[in-house]
Design a protein around this motif. Structure first.
Motif, PDB file in Angstrom:
ATOM      1  N   LEU A   9      56.014 -31.996  23.338  1.00 25.00           N
ATOM      2  CA  LEU A   9      57.058 -31.673  22.492  1.00 25.00           C
ATOM      3  C   LEU A   9      58.269 -32.816  22.332  1.00 25.00           C
ATOM      4  O   LEU A   9      58.948 -33.329  23.464  1.00 25.00           O
ATOM      5  CB  LEU A   9      57.626 -30.097  23.006  1.00 25.00           C
ATOM      6  N   VAL A  10      58.605 -33.461  21.374  1.00 29.27           N
ATOM      7  CA  VAL A  10      59.105 -34.122  21.399  1.00 29.27           C
ATOM      8  C   VAL A  10      60.490 -34.326  20.122  1.00 29.27           C
ATOM      9  O   VAL A  10      60.454 -34.103  19.250  1.00 29.27           O
ATOM     10  CB  VAL A  10      58.853 -35.754  20.198  1.00 29.27           C
ATOM     11  N   ARG A  11      61.713 -33.358  21.309  1.00 26.29           N
ATOM     12  CA  ARG A  11      63.257 -33.253  20.287  1.00 26.29           C
ATOM     13  C   ARG A  11      63.876 -34.418  19.961  1.00 26.29           C
ATOM     14  O   ARG A  11      64.674 -35.392  21.341  1.00 26.29           O
ATOM     15  CB  ARG A  11      63.268 -32.064  21.748  1.00 26.29           C
ATOM     16  N   GLY A  22      52.775 -27.937  29.325  1.00 26.89           N
ATOM     17  CA  GLY A  22      53.324 -29.408  28.476  1.00 26.89           C
ATOM     18  C   GLY A  22      54.800 -29.352  28.605  1.00 26.89           C
ATOM     19  O   GLY A  22      55.042 -29.123  30.000  1.00 26.89           O
ATOM     20  N   GLU A  23      55.500 -30.629  28.358  1.00 27.22           N
ATOM     21  CA  GLU A  23      56.280 -31.765  27.857  1.00 27.22           C
ATOM     22  C   GLU A  23      56.888 -31.406  26.906  1.00 27.22           C
ATOM     23  O   GLU A  23      56.482 -31.941  26.134  1.00 27.22           O
ATOM     24  CB  GLU A  23      55.543 -32.610  28.832  1.00 27.22           C
ATOM     25  N   ALA A  24      58.234 -31.365  27.514  1.00 30.02           N
ATOM     26  CA  ALA A  24      59.085 -31.806  26.479  1.00 30.02           C
ATOM     27  C   ALA A  24      60.450 -32.923  26.422  1.00 30.02           C
ATOM     28  O   ALA A  24      60.547 -32.905  27.414  1.00 30.02           O
ATOM     29  CB  ALA A  24      60.300 -30.432  26.061  1.00 30.02           C
ATOM     30  N   VAL A  25      60.008 -33.605  26.054  1.00 30.09           N
ATOM     31  CA  VAL A  25      61.009 -34.834  26.155  1.00 30.09           C
ATOM     32  C   VAL A  25      62.291 -34.743  24.501  1.00 30.09           C
ATOM     33  O   VAL A  25      61.626 -33.670  23.773  1.00 30.09           O
ATOM     34  CB  VAL A  25      60.415 -35.985  26.046  1.00 30.09           C
ATOM     35  N   THR A  26      63.359 -35.890  24.723  1.00 31.25           N
ATOM     36  CA  THR A  26      64.220 -35.476  24.114  1.00 31.25           C
ATOM     37  C   THR A  26      64.691 -37.076  23.337  1.00 31.25           C
ATOM     38  O   THR A  26      64.777 -37.876  24.175  1.00 31.25           O
ATOM     39  CB  THR A  26      65.508 -34.976  23.901  1.00 31.25           C
ATOM     40  N   ALA A  66      62.780 -45.886  15.675  1.00 25.72           N
ATOM     41  CA  ALA A  66      62.407 -46.889  16.694  1.00 25.72           C
ATOM     42  C   ALA A  66      62.583 -46.129  18.115  1.00 25.72           C
ATOM     43  O   ALA A  66      61.701 -46.658  19.378  1.00 25.72           O
ATOM     44  CB  ALA A  66      63.776 -48.110  16.600  1.00 25.72           C
ATOM     45  N   ALA A  67      62.982 -44.946  18.474  1.00 26.83           N
ATOM     46  CA  ALA A  67      63.118 -44.352  19.227  1.00 26.83           C
ATOM     47  C   ALA A  67      61.488 -43.562  19.412  1.00 26.83           C
ATOM     48  O   ALA A  67      61.181 -43.399  20.346  1.00 26.83           O
ATOM     49  CB  ALA A  67      64.478 -43.222  20.160  1.00 26.83           C
ATOM     50  N   LEU A  68      61.556 -42.976  18.220  1.00 25.67           N
ATOM     51  CA  LEU A  68      60.686 -42.235  18.538  1.00 25.67           C
ATOM     52  C   LEU A  68      59.164 -43.823  18.571  1.00 25.67           C
ATOM     53  O   LEU A  68      57.844 -43.281  19.324  1.00 25.67           O
ATOM     54  CB  LEU A  68      59.770 -41.762  16.725  1.00 25.67           C
ATOM     55  N   ALA A  69      59.360 -44.909  18.607  1.00 26.69           N
ATOM     56  CA  ALA A  69      58.292 -45.850  18.729  1.00 26.69           C
ATOM     57  C   ALA A  69      57.988 -45.995  19.243  1.00 26.69           C
ATOM     58  O   ALA A  69      56.627 -45.685  20.005  1.00 26.69           O
ATOM     59  CB  ALA A  69      58.482 -47.206  17.517  1.00 26.69           C
ATOM     60  N   ALA A  70      59.286 -46.266  19.886  1.00 21.19           N
ATOM     61  CA  ALA A  70      58.972 -46.690  22.129  1.00 21.19           C
ATOM     62  C   ALA A  70      57.992 -45.839  22.978  1.00 21.19           C
ATOM     63  O   ALA A  70      57.658 -45.614  23.715  1.00 21.19           O
ATOM     64  CB  ALA A  70      60.653 -46.605  22.358  1.00 21.19           C
ATOM     65  N   LEU A  71      58.779 -44.678  22.540  1.00 19.87           N
ATOM     66  CA  LEU A  71      57.930 -43.013  23.709  1.00 19.87           C
ATOM     67  C   LEU A  71      56.693 -43.375  22.849  1.00 19.87           C
ATOM     68  O   LEU A  71      56.120 -43.312  23.885  1.00 19.87           O
ATOM     69  CB  LEU A  71      58.830 -41.839  22.185  1.00 19.87           C
ATOM     70  N   LEU A  72      56.293 -43.492  21.446  1.00 13.17           N
ATOM     71  CA  LEU A  72      54.816 -43.584  21.357  1.00 13.17           C
ATOM     72  C   LEU A  72      53.522 -44.902  21.942  1.00 13.17           C
ATOM     73  O   LEU A  72      52.865 -44.736  22.713  1.00 13.17           O
ATOM     74  CB  LEU A  72      54.703 -43.693  20.027  1.00 13.17           C
ATOM     75  N   ARG A  73      54.619 -45.504  22.522  1.00 15.68           N
ATOM     76  CA  ARG A  73      53.910 -47.298  22.621  1.00 15.68           C
ATOM     77  C   ARG A  73      53.775 -46.165  24.241  1.00 15.68           C
ATOM     78  O   ARG A  73      52.745 -47.764  24.827  1.00 15.68           O
ATOM     79  CB  ARG A  73      54.901 -48.169  22.733  1.00 15.68           C
ATOM     80  N   GLY A  74      54.306 -46.074  25.125  1.00 14.57           N
ATOM     81  CA  GLY A  74      54.031 -45.602  25.903  1.00 14.57           C
ATOM     82  C   GLY A  74      53.331 -44.392  26.263  1.00 14.57           C
ATOM     83  O   GLY A  74      52.372 -44.080  27.520  1.00 14.57           O
ATOM     84  N   LEU A  75      52.757 -44.075  25.409  1.00 17.06           N
ATOM     85  CA  LEU A  75      52.127 -42.838  25.357  1.00 17.06           C
ATOM     86  C   LEU A  75      50.442 -43.555  25.837  1.00 17.06           C
ATOM     87  O   LEU A  75      49.297 -42.904  25.641  1.00 17.06           O
ATOM     88  CB  LEU A  75      51.636 -41.470  24.443  1.00 17.06           C
ATOM     89  N   LEU A  76      50.387 -44.698  24.507  1.00 17.89           N
ATOM     90  CA  LEU A  76      49.065 -45.235  23.647  1.00 17.89           C
ATOM     91  C   LEU A  76      48.371 -45.340  25.127  1.00 17.89           C
ATOM     92  O   LEU A  76      48.655 -46.497  26.031  1.00 17.89           O
ATOM     93  CB  LEU A  76      49.394 -45.973  22.213  1.00 17.89           C
ATOM     94  N   PRO A  77      46.724 -45.659  24.430  1.00 15.36           N
ATOM     95  CA  PRO A  77      45.694 -45.457  25.575  1.00 15.36           C
ATOM     96  C   PRO A  77      45.732 -47.638  25.769  1.00 15.36           C
ATOM     97  O   PRO A  77      46.406 -48.474  24.616  1.00 15.36           O
ATOM     98  CB  PRO A  77      44.844 -45.779  24.976  1.00 15.36           C
TER      99      PRO A  77
END
Length: 297
Positions: free
Chosen positions: A253-255, A276-280, A286-297
């Motif tokens: 969950l991205v808040r 589940g995990e929740a992050v803010t 840019a912030a959401l893209a940076a978070l997603l970049r860390g999740l990608l295989p």
């Protein structure tokens, strides 16, 4: 059928060139379509070359193009899907766009558009559809990433579009209508930049992307929500998806700071979704893209 973003840029993607730094190479952006077994087609917008590493689903009343700023910042191969009844995907005759009704079509699109196990990111209606699709095809879809949305949350229960929605003399008039609707308390609404939190607002780009001109010269919405047939469901929330979310493996969950989710909603998520995990994150793509970049295989 595809349209690379090159010097001969198709009209749909021409706006992506405007924000590029001087001398920067434009991304390769293509639109493709998939015919689905239930009839009609689902469209996806593919960013960059190579197999997509993430699949994204938009909110009600928007389209795959609402993810443009996030995917520009992400800089990785990705596919953003137009939900049925939105963007360039086919309208459904009965006008039923409840999440569980869309799950099979989205799972089919994921099977065709992206490798197995890529993360599935959703906001608003797209987040609820992602939950339902993952439950339907758990071996096909990867980790769930829900942006500012849970069943029963404000993003899941945006005020229904008026049916019929007004038409417009031009896209500036559509823009003004969107702005007035948001100010009247309709919630984040279409065109809100995912990850923008309370700062997200409809803008002129939304009016350009989400309207189409008819033979009479008037402009109407591309999505079906403003022209639903009599008896079509207008409540697209689904509390029953909590059980399916709880069964999903390690959903995230991205808040967004200042966004629609309050502490009570996040506490329910952490209490009812054991893995589940929740992050803010800060507002903005840019912030959401940076978070997603860390999740990608």
């Amino acid at each position: 059928m595809s349209h690379p973003l090159t010097d001969a840029t198709p009209i749909e993607f021409a706006d992506l060139l405007a924000g590029l730094p001087a001398g920067a190479a434009p991304p390769v952006v293509q639109r493709r379509w998939l015919t689905i077994p239930s009839g009609g087609h689902v469209s996806g917008v593919f960013w960059h070359t190579g197999a997509p590493r993430v699949l994204l689903l938009h909110e009600a009343g928007a389209s795959a193009r609402t993810w443009d700023d996030v995917l520009t910042a992400l800089g990785r191969p990705a596919v953003a899907v137009d939900l049925p009844g939105h963007g360039r995907s086919t309208w459904r005759g009965r006008g039923d766009y409840r999440p569980r009704r869309l799950a099979a079509s989205v799972a089919e699109a994921a099977h065709s558009f992206a490798p197995a196990d890529v993360p599935v990111v959703g906001r608003g209606l797209g987040a609820l559809v992602a939950v339902a699709a993952t439950a339907k095809a758990p071996a096909r879809l990867g980790r769930l990433v829900l942006v500012d949305t849970l069943p029963g949350s404000p993003a899941a229960a945006d005020r229904p579009w008026p049916t019929p929605s007004p038409d417009f003399a031009d896209q500036d008039e559509a823009h003004a209508w969107l702005t007035a609707r948001t100010r009247a308390g309709a919630g984040a609404g279409p065109g809100t930049d995912p990850g923008a939190g309370s700062a997200g607002r409809p803008d002129a780009r939304t009016a350009r992307q989400e309207t189409t001109q008819g033979d009479d010269g008037r402009w109407t919405w591309r999505h079906h929500l403003g022209a639903l047939p009599d008896g079509a469901p207008t409540d697209l929330d689904d509390e029953a998806l909590w059980a399916r979310l709880a069964a999903a493996p390690s959903p995230l969950l991205v808040r967004t700071q200042g966004g629609p989710l309050d502490d009570k909603a996040v506490a329910r998520f952490t209490g009812e979704v054991p893995t589940g995990e929740a992050v803010t994150v800060e507002p903005g793509p840019a912030a959401l893209a940076a978070l997603l970049r860390g999740l990608l295989p």
